[in-house]
Design a protein around this motif. Structure first.
Motif, mmCIF file in Angstrom:
data_model
loop_
_atom_site.group_PDB
_atom_site.id
_atom_site.type_symbol
_atom_site.label_atom_id
_atom_site.label_comp_id
_atom_site.label_asym_id
_atom_site.label_seq_id
_atom_site.Cartn_x
_atom_site.Cartn_y
_atom_site.Cartn_z
ATOM 1 N N THR A 237 0.837 -1.189 0.000
ATOM 2 C CA THR A 237 0.000 0.000 0.000
ATOM 3 C C THR A 237 0.872 1.239 0.000
ATOM 4 O OG1 THR A 237 -1.880 1.101 1.046
ATOM 5 C CG2 THR A 237 -0.299 0.046 2.523
ATOM 6 N N VAL B 246 -2.423 7.526 -1.234
ATOM 7 C CA VAL B 246 -3.841 7.127 -1.319
ATOM 8 C C VAL B 246 -4.671 7.442 -0.085
ATOM 9 C CG1 VAL B 246 -3.239 5.224 -2.878
ATOM 10 C CG2 VAL B 246 -3.592 4.753 -0.430
ATOM 11 N N HIS C 132 8.126 -2.061 1.929
ATOM 12 C CA HIS C 132 8.431 -3.179 1.024
ATOM 13 C C HIS C 132 7.608 -2.962 -0.229
ATOM 14 C CE1 HIS C 132 8.456 -7.877 0.502
ATOM 15 N NE2 HIS C 132 9.342 -7.302 -0.259
ATOM 16 N N GLU C 133 8.239 -2.729 -1.348
ATOM 17 C CA GLU C 133 7.540 -2.246 -2.548
ATOM 18 C C GLU C 133 8.137 -2.798 -3.838
ATOM 19 O OE1 GLU C 133 5.510 -0.938 -4.458
ATOM 20 O OE2 GLU C 133 4.054 -0.037 -3.126
ATOM 21 N N ASN D 154 6.704 -10.998 0.132
ATOM 22 C CA ASN D 154 6.296 -10.545 1.462
ATOM 23 C C ASN D 154 6.491 -11.652 2.489
ATOM 24 O OD1 ASN D 154 5.441 -8.443 -0.089
ATOM 25 N ND2 ASN D 154 3.350 -8.402 0.712
ATOM 26 N N SER E 74 -1.479 1.989 -8.434
ATOM 27 C CA SER E 74 -0.694 1.119 -9.309
ATOM 28 C C SER E 74 -0.937 1.460 -10.784
ATOM 29 C CB SER E 74 -1.049 -0.353 -9.065
ATOM 30 O OG SER E 74 -0.879 -0.665 -7.709
ATOM 31 N N ASN F 88 -5.392 13.643 -2.614
ATOM 32 C CA ASN F 88 -5.850 13.339 -1.253
ATOM 33 C C ASN F 88 -5.476 14.400 -0.224
ATOM 34 O OD1 ASN F 88 -7.537 11.016 -1.365
ATOM 35 N ND2 ASN F 88 -5.730 9.861 -2.029
#
Ligand SMILES: Nc1nc2c(c(=O)[nH]1)N[C@H]1C(S)=C(S)[C@@H](COP(=O)(O)OP(=O)(O)OC[C@H]3O[C@@H](n4cnc5c(=O)[nH]c(N)nc54)[C@H](O)[C@@H]3O)O[C@H]1N2
Ligand SMILES: Nc1nc2c(c(=O)[nH]1)N[C@H]1C(S)=C(S)[C@@H](COP(=O)(O)OP(=O)(O)OC[C@H]3O[C@@H](n4cnc5c(=O)[nH]c(N)nc54)[C@H](O)[C@@H]3O)O[C@H]1N2
Ligand code: SF4
Ligand SMILES: [Mo]
Length: 707
Positions: A396, A401, A422-423, A473, A604, A680
């Motif tokens: 996320t 967002v 972690h991306e 993950n 994404s 946002n």
């Protein structure tokens, strides 16, 4: 297709998978495998009865994303100020050691609740998405109340039916009228259209679309209703008023299946089409015509989406729309009834995966959508506990967002907060991290997926090798478990496959091997059950026209430590219009919705060239008369703002929207905006009653030519 591509496709081996993205369609995929680490095009599985061979363009072109030159390949440690984009490459060992050490130190200082693992549905794979919960529970880190997407919608649905499921979504094809309400299905879940259009082709069914602008889905409609944001409850009430008034209500059905039909009828007496026209901006004729269509077409299928629930009165509006088929009795017929999500029936036992039995009920929960207030030390948002000083973030991109973006970013920039992200790409959130870990993509690891908008559980086994560097993950959670001293606890020490096997076995769905052959399992309940013909999900088996807002159980009920969000006493007894929204006022004469873009999926795909090209630039759809009144033209730079901040976009004049309503499509990366701040900045993190959520399409704003 050129000849070369033709030959390539003929040669390509096909691998089977499931789309991992956060989309109700969860398509079953056929992937062209061009080599051990290379894919070609992706196709929808023809044999899957819901996917039916159709997928969206952005996933068909997945090669662009998975073989993207900007993919993260190395663990990175911050080498300058936060957000300064200076990084040092380190080994996986060193990166994981550092994260573990920081978590241990944070815990020593402020207790385990100071660590907040934060994740969402960037992958919908159960193993890769939810394994982080195992680490949380084992370590007694702060809990995660995941509100951002489904809470408003599910709460409204369960208020009526008592259970999160509905008529078989494939039944749309057997309907005589499909009402697509508050979902831009052409854009967000294309398979809805496959089945709705089949009904039109094969049975002459009418397609009705109810939205706040003339979007891609409405262009496909036989009847399109454009109303003002947050007024769907008023429309639903007037429709039901007409049904009672004109003898189109199924009184026998209601006597058997609903709680208080007489009370509802009396309540609706003043909810006339005139009353609703003033609130919704629809004409009386439009309301009457829609009411007569659904009242005289018994096989009407209400496909209720998420979009119209993203208003502060969204749960009320969802329940109001859902009440219509309970008045017409459409539930009794094949091709009739309603559907929102099947998440309530597609349950797999994830106790071991999520470490459910390790959970300590005394540990506080924090609200996902309120990450801005949480990270800036709002004591109410922290529930009296310690500040958050360490985070692990997977799947996320909250700096982009989540609502109230200025607070979120301010929080991530705190010197006393350690963040590991972690991306797959250097997102807005990763840029603000202390440690960035590179992640694999779905075709590079094993996982299993549940549909929300359909009825399948689908396997996505590893099909290709990842590039050197990215890890899944599951690997990160296991490795941190070892370093944090919990790897002996139940649920740790298993492979992805073993977790999948355990879940399949407990559900009686066979083994990993057998599931590789079968690809998916269809868990749609039978007709009687799906249509609630044996009774609805509430204890008395009745559909509730009078919801028990504070008392209803359900998947979104906040944990005890959070309790209900107010104002619960302003929620109406029966379906109604309630002005709990951000009503426009003289200082904020416009209402802004931040609807989805076709070629992005949340945050994404904003990195893939073809999606970027198709979407162009961040734009604001403005009614031409509003633009003329404010003195700007098509393409002008405009500033929109409210008490939370202001953002610059380019105006696109568009008359398919009510005056006073503006639409910003897509969550563009913050960096795609002029001032490096995304849409946002304007959305609010206040939690709507009664169970919270995020009202992304409910914003009052001012609008002017940009300085
Ligand atoms: N203004 C506005 N804001 C919104 C919305 C809106 O309509 N308007 N919609 C809201 C909704 S409904 C939602 S659900 C949220 C979603 O917002 P996000 O949760 O940010 O959504 P995604 O873009 O789906 O996924 C986030 C990230 O997950 C990463 N990812 C994918 N797979 C993996 C994996 O296997 N491992 C790891 N570590 N990372 C992975 C992707 O690279 C991506 O950057 O946004 C919300 N925000
Ligand atoms: N291409 C693409 N696909 C996506 C996504 C994406 O960002 N892009 N996001 C994914 C995610 S995480 C989710 S949860 C789903 C969500 O998919 P949907 O259920 O389609 O929900 P939204 O995308 O939030 O909004 C749908 C429509 O609701 C409209 N709307 C807003 N307010 C109101 C209102 O008050 N009344 C009515 N009647 N309509 C209103 C919006 O203008 C929009 O056209 O889509 C998924 N699929
Ligand atoms: S429609 Fe949704 S589930 Fe299907 S391929 Fe596209 S993003 Fe994935
Ligand atoms: Mo979502």
């Amino acid at each position: 297709m050129n000849q070369h591509a033709n030959i390539q496709q003929a040669k390509a081996k096909i691998g089977h998978s499931a789309c991992p993205h956060d989309c109700p369609s969860t398509c079953a995929l056929d992937v062209e495998l061009l080599g051990p680490d290379r894919i070609g095009r992706i196709h929808g599985a023809k044999e899957n009865s819901y996917t039916a061979g159709v997928i969206c363009a952005k996933v068909a072109r997945y090669a662009e994303r998975i073989h993207h030159p900007d993919r993260l390949l190395k663990p990175l440690v911050r080498a300058g100020a936060k957000g300064a984009k200076q990084w040092k490459e380190v080994s996986w060992e060193a990166a994981l050691d550092l994260v573990a050490e920081k978590f241990i130190r944070a815990e020593e200082r402020l207790g385990s609740e100071t660590v907040w693992p934060y994740y969402y549905a960037g992958t919908m794979g159960l193993v890769q998405r939810d394994g982080i919960e195992r680490l949380r529970h084992a370590k007694k880190y702060s809990g995660f109340f995941g509100t951002i997407c489904t809470n408003l919608a599910w709460t409204g649905w369960v208020a009526g039916t008592g259970s999160l499921r509905g008529a078989d979504p494939r039944e749309m094809a057997k309907s005589d009228c499909v009402v697509i309400w508050g979902t831009n299905a052409v854009v967000t879940q294309v398979n809805v259209m496959t089945h709705a259009i089949r009904a039109r082709k094969e049975r002459g069914a009418k397609i009705v679309v109810i939205d706040i602008y003339d979007n891609a889905t409405m262009k496909q409609a036989d009847m399109g209703l454009i109303l003002k944001p947050g007024t769907d409850g008023a429309l639903a009430c007037a429709v039901m008023h007409v049904l009672f008034r004109d003898g189109l209500a199924d009184r026998d059905y209601m006597a058997r299946y609903a709680d208080e039909p007489a009370g509802l009828e009396a309540h609706l007496r003043t909810r006339t089409p005139e009353w609703a026209a003033a609130i919704t901006g629809l004409s009386i004729e439009e309301i009457e015509a829609f009411a007569h269509l659904v009242g005289t077409t018994k096989r009407t299928f209400f496909r209720l989406g998420y979009g119209f629930s993203r208003q502060r009165n969204g749960s009320v509006n969802m329940h109001a729309a859902l009440s219509i088929p309970a008045v017409t009795g459409a539930w009794q017929y094949e091709g009739g009834g309603a559907f929102h999500s099947n998440s309530g029936v597609l349950k797999l036992n994830t106790d071991l995966l999520e470490g459910t039995r390790l959970r300590d009920p005394a540990i506080r929960y924090l609200d996902q959508s309120r990450i801005g207030p949480v990270l800036t030390g709002d004591s109410a948002a922290l529930y009296g506990g310690p500040p958050v000083t360490a985070m692990l973030i997977q799947n996320t991109n909250p700096a982009n967002v989540a609502p109230e973006q200025r607070l979120v970013k301010q929080g991530f920039l705190r010197d006393d907060l350690f963040t590991c992200v972690h991306e797959q790409f250097m997102t807005d959130t990763a840029e603000l991290a202390d440690v960035v870990l590179p992640a694999t993509m779905f075709l590079e690891h094993d996982d299993i997926y549940k549909g929300g908008g359909n009825q399948h559980i689908t396997l996505g086994a590893k099909l290709i090798d990842p590039p050197e560097g990215p890890r899944g993950n599951h690997y990160v959670i296991e490795e941190l478990g070892k370093r944090l001293g919990v790897s002996h606890m139940p649920g740790f020490g298993l492979t992805e496959r073993e977790h999948i096997e355990i879940m399949l076995e407990k559900k009686g769905l066979g083994t990993f091997e057998s599931f590789c052959e079968e690809r998916w399992a269809d868990l749609q309940p039978d007709f009687e059950t799906a249509h609630f013909l044996g009774g609805f999900g509430h204890k008395d088996g009745k559909f509730r026209f009078r919801p028990d807002w504070p008392g209803q159980p359900g998947p979104n009920r906040p944990p005890k430590s959070i309790g209900l969000y107010g104002p619960v006493n302003e929620l109406p007894a029966f379906p109604d219009h309630v002005d709990l929204i951000e009503v426009a006022d003289p200082d904020h004469p416009f209402r802004l919705a931040t609807s989805p873009a076709r070629s992005f999926l949340n945050s994404s795909f904003s990195e893939t060239p073809s999606s970027r090209k198709r979407e162009g630039r961040p734009e604001l759809l403005v009614h031409p008369e509003d633009a003329a009144a404010l003195g700007f033209g098509d393409g002008a730079r405009v500033e929109i703002g409210n008490h939370r901040g202001e953002v610059v976009l380019h105006a696109r004049l568009f008359d398919g929207v009510k005056r006073g309503v503006v639409i910003a499509e897509g969550i563009w990366p913050n960096s795609a905006h002029e001032r490096g701040e995304g849409i946002n900045v304007l959305t609010g993190a206040d939690a709507p009653a009664p169970y919270g959520g995020a009202a992304f399409h409910d914003n009052k704003v001012w609008l002017k030519p940009a300085p």
